[in-house]
Design an enzyme around this catalytic site. Structure first.
Site: not given
Ligand code: HAS
Ligand code: CU
Length: 539
Positions: A214, A218, A365-367, A428-429
């Site tokens: 996580h 950041y 989300h992470f893209h 996913r994946r």
């Protein structure tokens, strides 16, 4: 070219090469998912390419870019980078590690995705290479800390320049994060991968992974924020909203980035629900500095738009320099992050997470977050950095001006359908465009196809970015080097160092928070009866 410029460029080249190779992998995945017949479209190659894409974009492109940015900030705000020899050593160690890991992946022996969850097992070179990449980045941390200390010794009564404060916060976040990774890799993964122990505990390894995983996000985001706060207002012709608030934001990231990682493990057994819920609360704490950022960066942009003559309630938006690819890259990154952050709040809610966990929602989300808020900021910043490092004007300026928009459009096309498909239950994946004809999957197919169109647009945008960068370095004529300038705050900050500059001290508080958030869960995991697993490689 100055010594530091050469150092920065070396890092940028590795970052951009990794980016280009990672992008090639991605377009193939998008097409394979959409059911396009590819000559090399096997499951084995699909997962190999997902691993390469994740590692090259999320770990290599970002880390090298951030190291480059750190040196730019040190050179331009602190006078100079201290220990250039060490900086080069860090570069080479990280590069050797990157090459090892990349070759391990491309050889087909290390198809473990970028999260390398055991018991999926890679070739030892994969883990050793990744370790060297991190060791190289630790040397970067040492050089950054030494540069700030040397500056402080000579400027006892001044505050650390804001951009350097942000990069130092990044260093603190990274050191706190990689402590968890070091335990995972050195204590569990390497002995197992090298054959000294036969079995590994997946949940224990994952828990240390997410201690790291996580705050890793950041480590990517805070350098982007450094640019949003300290450079973009200047580029747009405005001012920094508040020096003091920005420092508080950076310190909050140091405090709250790490004690939140269980929000990736809500569905994992062996961890008490109470501790998972604690991590929901701490995750909402780490959203706070981003919410503050949403208001303050928008205020900075409004100041800029009005200074450029934009009037009325919204007229200032149109007055902003939308044709400048650094500005448009960052502004579109911000708009995208508003969406990505909204999704993050859903992920973090313990109960709602069950709806999205391990679905296509997560890749959406992470893209939006790392793939756009961060990556598009870094791409835009490349257009700003290159003339300042080399004196060369950006080649093909019309292409550069268009590229961030194309990325933005491609990413919305890719990510929004992914979110919806996730809500409709698409995992996913997964590899296969037909989903074996399952009835429930029929609703996903148009969404996956739309995502594939997004993937192709993203690929075109990525290649235009690489083309402009390479063209700039090879063909653009040399001229004067524009200065690196930072935004002035609306109200000058009070004189003298502030408590928010005491990042060493704040890091110590962060260690206490990490021990509180992880101590009981880890104690429990390490003392209960465990059932470790044998390594497994599907290909
Ligand atoms: Fe996340 C999963 C929660 C932010 C990256 N995240 C992931 C994964 C990645 C990732 C890579 O709680 C997948 C990991 C894997 O492979 O399994 N995430 C959050 C939360 C936030 C968040 C609460 N994520 C990020 C950032 C990332 C990132 C940043 C990379 C850089 N995420 C999760 C959770 C999971 C997760 C769970 C696990 C899910 C699962 O089940 O597996 C927050 O930090 C977000 C805060 C952001 C905001 C938005 C602020 C908006 C701003 C822009 C303002 C601009 C405006 C417009 C208004 C509150 C600052 C400007 C206008 C103009 C005119 C220019
Ligand atoms: Cu997270």
């Amino acid at each position: 070219m100055t010594v530091a410029a050469r150092l920065v460029l070396a890092h940028l080249w590795v970052a951009i090469a990794a980016f280009a190779l990672g992008a090639l992998m991605a377009v193939m995945q998008a097409l394979a998912r959409a059911g396009v017949e590819l000559p090399f479209g096997t499951a084995r190659l699909y997962y190999l390419s997902v691993t390469a894409h994740g590692v090259l974009e999320a770990l290599v492109f970002t880390t090298f870019f951030i190291m480059a940015l750190g040196y730019v900030v040190a050179e331009t705000t602190l006078g100079r980078v201290r220990g250039v020899g060490w900086a080069w050593a860090g570069f080479w160690v990280a590069l050797i590690g990157t090459v090892m890991t990349t070759l391990a992946i491309l050889s087909g022996t290390s198809t473990v995705l970028y999260t390398f969850y055991p018991p999926l097992e890679a070739h030892p070179a994969f883990y050793v290479g990744a370790t060297l990449l991190v060791v190289g980045s630790w040397i970067w941390c040492g050089v950054m800390i030494a540069s700030v200390r040397a500056w402080r010794a000579a400027n006892r009564d001044a505050r650390v320049p804001l951009a350097a404060h942000g990069m130092l916060a990044t260093v603190a976040i990274w050191l706190l994060a990689t402590a968890g990774l070091a335990v995972e890799v050195l204590v569990f993964i390497l002995p197992w991968s090298l054959g000294f122990v036969e079995r590994i505990d997946p949940i224990v390894a994952r828990t240390y992974f997410w201690w790291f995983g996580h705050p890793l996000t950041y480590f990517w985001l805070v350098p982007a924020y450094v640019l949003w706060y300290t450079v973009i207002p200047q580029v747009a012709g405005g001012r920094l909203f508040s020096d003091a608030v920005t420092r508080v934001v950076f310190v909050q990231f140091v405090l709250f980035s790490t004690p939140v990682g269980l929000h990736h493990q809500f569905t994992d057994p062996g961890i008490a629900s109470a501790w998972k819920l604690v991590h929901t609360f701490t995750t909402y704490a780490v959203m706070f500095p981003s919410l503050v950022t949403a208001f303050t960066v928008l205020a900075s942009l409004e100041i800029a738009g009005r200074a450029r003559g934009g009037g009325g309630r919204f007229g200032w938006i149109g007055a902003l320099p939308w044709g400048d690819p650094f500005f448009s890259g960052v502004a579109l990154a911000m708009v995208t992050f508003a969406l990505g952050g909204f999704g993050g709040a859903i992920n973090a809610a313990y109960a709602m997470n069950a709806m999205v966990h391990n679905t296509a929602w997560i890749q959406g989300h992470f893209h939006l977050t790392v793939g756009t808020a961060v990556a598009l900021t870094f791409m835009g910043a490349t257009y700003w950095l290159l003339p300042r490092l080399t004196g060369r004007a950006i080649a093909f300026p019309a292409v550069a001006a268009m590229q961030p928009y194309l990325w933005f459009i491609g990413m919305q096309c890719f990510s929004i359908p992914s979110h919806i498909a996730g809500l409709l239950g698409m995992p996913r994946r997964i590899y296969t465009g037909e989903f074996q004809g399952v009835e429930a999957a029929q609703a996903w197919i148009p969404l996956v196809n739309l995502s594939a169109v997004g993937g192709v647009i993203l690929f075109v945008s990525a290649m235009l970015y690489v083309g402009v960068v390479v063209g700039t370095m090879l063909v653009a004529p040399r001229g004067a080097r524009p200065p690196v300038e930072y935004a002035e705050p609306v109200v000058p900050p009070a004189d003298g160092p502030s408590i928010w500059d005491r990042l060493g001290w704040w890091s110590a508080v962060a260690v206490v928070l990490i021990l509180l958030a992880y101590g009981p869960a880890l104690y429990h995991l390490h003392t209960m009866q465990r059932f470790p697993a044998q390594g497994f490689s599907p290909f």
